[in-house]
Design a protein around this motif. Structure first.
Motif, PDB file in Angstrom:
ATOM      1  N   ALA A  20       0.845  -1.150   0.038  1.00 38.29           N
ATOM      2  CA  ALA A  20      -0.061  -0.079  -0.030  1.00 38.29           C
ATOM      3  C   ALA A  20       0.976   1.399   0.036  1.00 38.29           C
ATOM      4  CB  ALA A  20      -1.054  -0.027   1.172  1.00 38.29           C
ATOM      5  N   VAL A  24       1.498   4.433  -2.927  1.00 44.43           N
ATOM      6  CA  VAL A  24       1.425   5.736  -2.899  1.00 44.43           C
ATOM      7  C   VAL A  24       2.542   6.296  -3.760  1.00 44.43           C
ATOM      8  CG1 VAL A  24       1.653   7.936  -1.000  1.00 44.43           C
ATOM      9  CG2 VAL A  24       0.478   5.765  -0.525  1.00 44.43           C
ATOM     10  N   TRP A  39      -2.772  -2.388  -5.136  1.00 40.59           N
ATOM     11  CA  TRP A  39      -3.927  -2.681  -4.410  1.00 40.59           C
ATOM     12  C   TRP A  39      -4.545  -4.036  -4.430  1.00 40.59           C
ATOM     13  CZ3 TRP A  39      -6.967   2.285  -6.139  1.00 40.59           C
ATOM     14  CH2 TRP A  39      -6.080   3.370  -5.649  1.00 40.59           C
ATOM     15  N   THR A  81      -5.521   4.116   1.699  1.00 41.99           N
ATOM     16  CA  THR A  81      -4.836   4.290   0.462  1.00 41.99           C
ATOM     17  C   THR A  81      -5.334   4.790  -0.717  1.00 41.99           C
ATOM     18  OG1 THR A  81      -3.138   2.721   1.684  1.00 41.99           O
ATOM     19  CG2 THR A  81      -2.911   3.211  -0.859  1.00 41.99           C
ATOM     20  N   CYS A  85      -4.346   8.139  -2.689  1.00 43.44           N
ATOM     21  CA  CYS A  85      -3.621   7.788  -4.131  1.00 43.44           C
ATOM     22  C   CYS A  85      -4.397   8.763  -5.107  1.00 43.44           C
ATOM     23  CB  CYS A  85      -3.468   6.583  -4.110  1.00 43.44           C
ATOM     24  SG  CYS A  85      -2.190   5.712  -3.456  1.00 43.44           S
TER      25      CYS A  85
END
Length: 202
Positions: A20, A24, A39, A81, A85
């Motif tokens: 995760a 990013v 993911w 996340t 993102c």
């Protein structure tokens, strides 16, 4: 507590968190496919972390800690996340769009917190199945929808509808309770992940 920190039984959970965080980085590099593919890999690890942890002899405290880690990481990996993102990748200087982004992103995070907390309550009561879409499945749905070309400017809508999926009171069985459902879930994860990685590398 230090011994619990380095418990090998939590390895898959830690790897899921690492993926995760790596997503990013790729979001900052504007690499949407590898970000979304990571993911999917996190969802794959999440599907096996409980089974992996059960292979090791653990104290009652370690078992309870593993359950708490699983819930915390579900929120961090599949709620925080994606919201973070996508807000990076879809950033706009158009002030008329910044407010919808903020509202929908905040709603998605709040829905993720409520979904995770509510699941913990039902789980402690021994209630079988899920109420609302699990956070991991929601993250995978968002990842799959990122195959749509030029969808980034509209991802605030994805977060809005994904947030509702997590808190609507419909019932879903746990994939771990049905081998065919579990295989279908793993196949969906692999299809989404490999699809994104294929687009990235080829």
């Amino acid at each position: 507590m230090i011994k619990l920190l380095f418990s090998i039984s939590n390895l898959l959970s830690y790897l899921s968190l690492a993926l995760a965080l790596l997503s990013v980085y790729f979001a900052c590099q504007n690499e949407i496919n590898i970000m979304a593919g990571l993911w999917g890999l996190s969802a794959l690890l999440d599907s096996f972390d409980g089974k992996f942890a059960s292979l090791f002899k653990r104290s009652q405290i370690a078992k309870k800690l593993g359950m708490e880690l699983d819930s915390l990481l579900d929120f961090l990996v599949f709620a925080w996340t994606p919201a973070f993102c996508l807000s990076i990748m879809a950033f706009t200087t158009d002030y008329t769009m910044q407010l919808p982004w903020f509202i929908c992103g905040l709603f998605y995070l709040i829905a993720g917190i409520i979904r995770t907390g509510y699941f913990n309550i039902l789980n402690r009561r021994g209630v079988e199945g899920f109420t609302g879409m699990p956070t991991a499945a929601t993250g995978l749905i968002i990842s799959a929808l990122l195959f749509i070309p030029d969808i980034l400017p509209y991802t605030w809508l994805l977060l809005f509808f994904a947030g509702w999926l997590m808190i609507l009171p419909f019932k879903l069985p746990k994939p771990s309770q049905n081998i065919y459902l579990f295989i279908s879930w793993i196949a969906a994860i692999l299809a989404v992940s490999l699809g994104h990685f294929t687009l990235y590398f080829f």
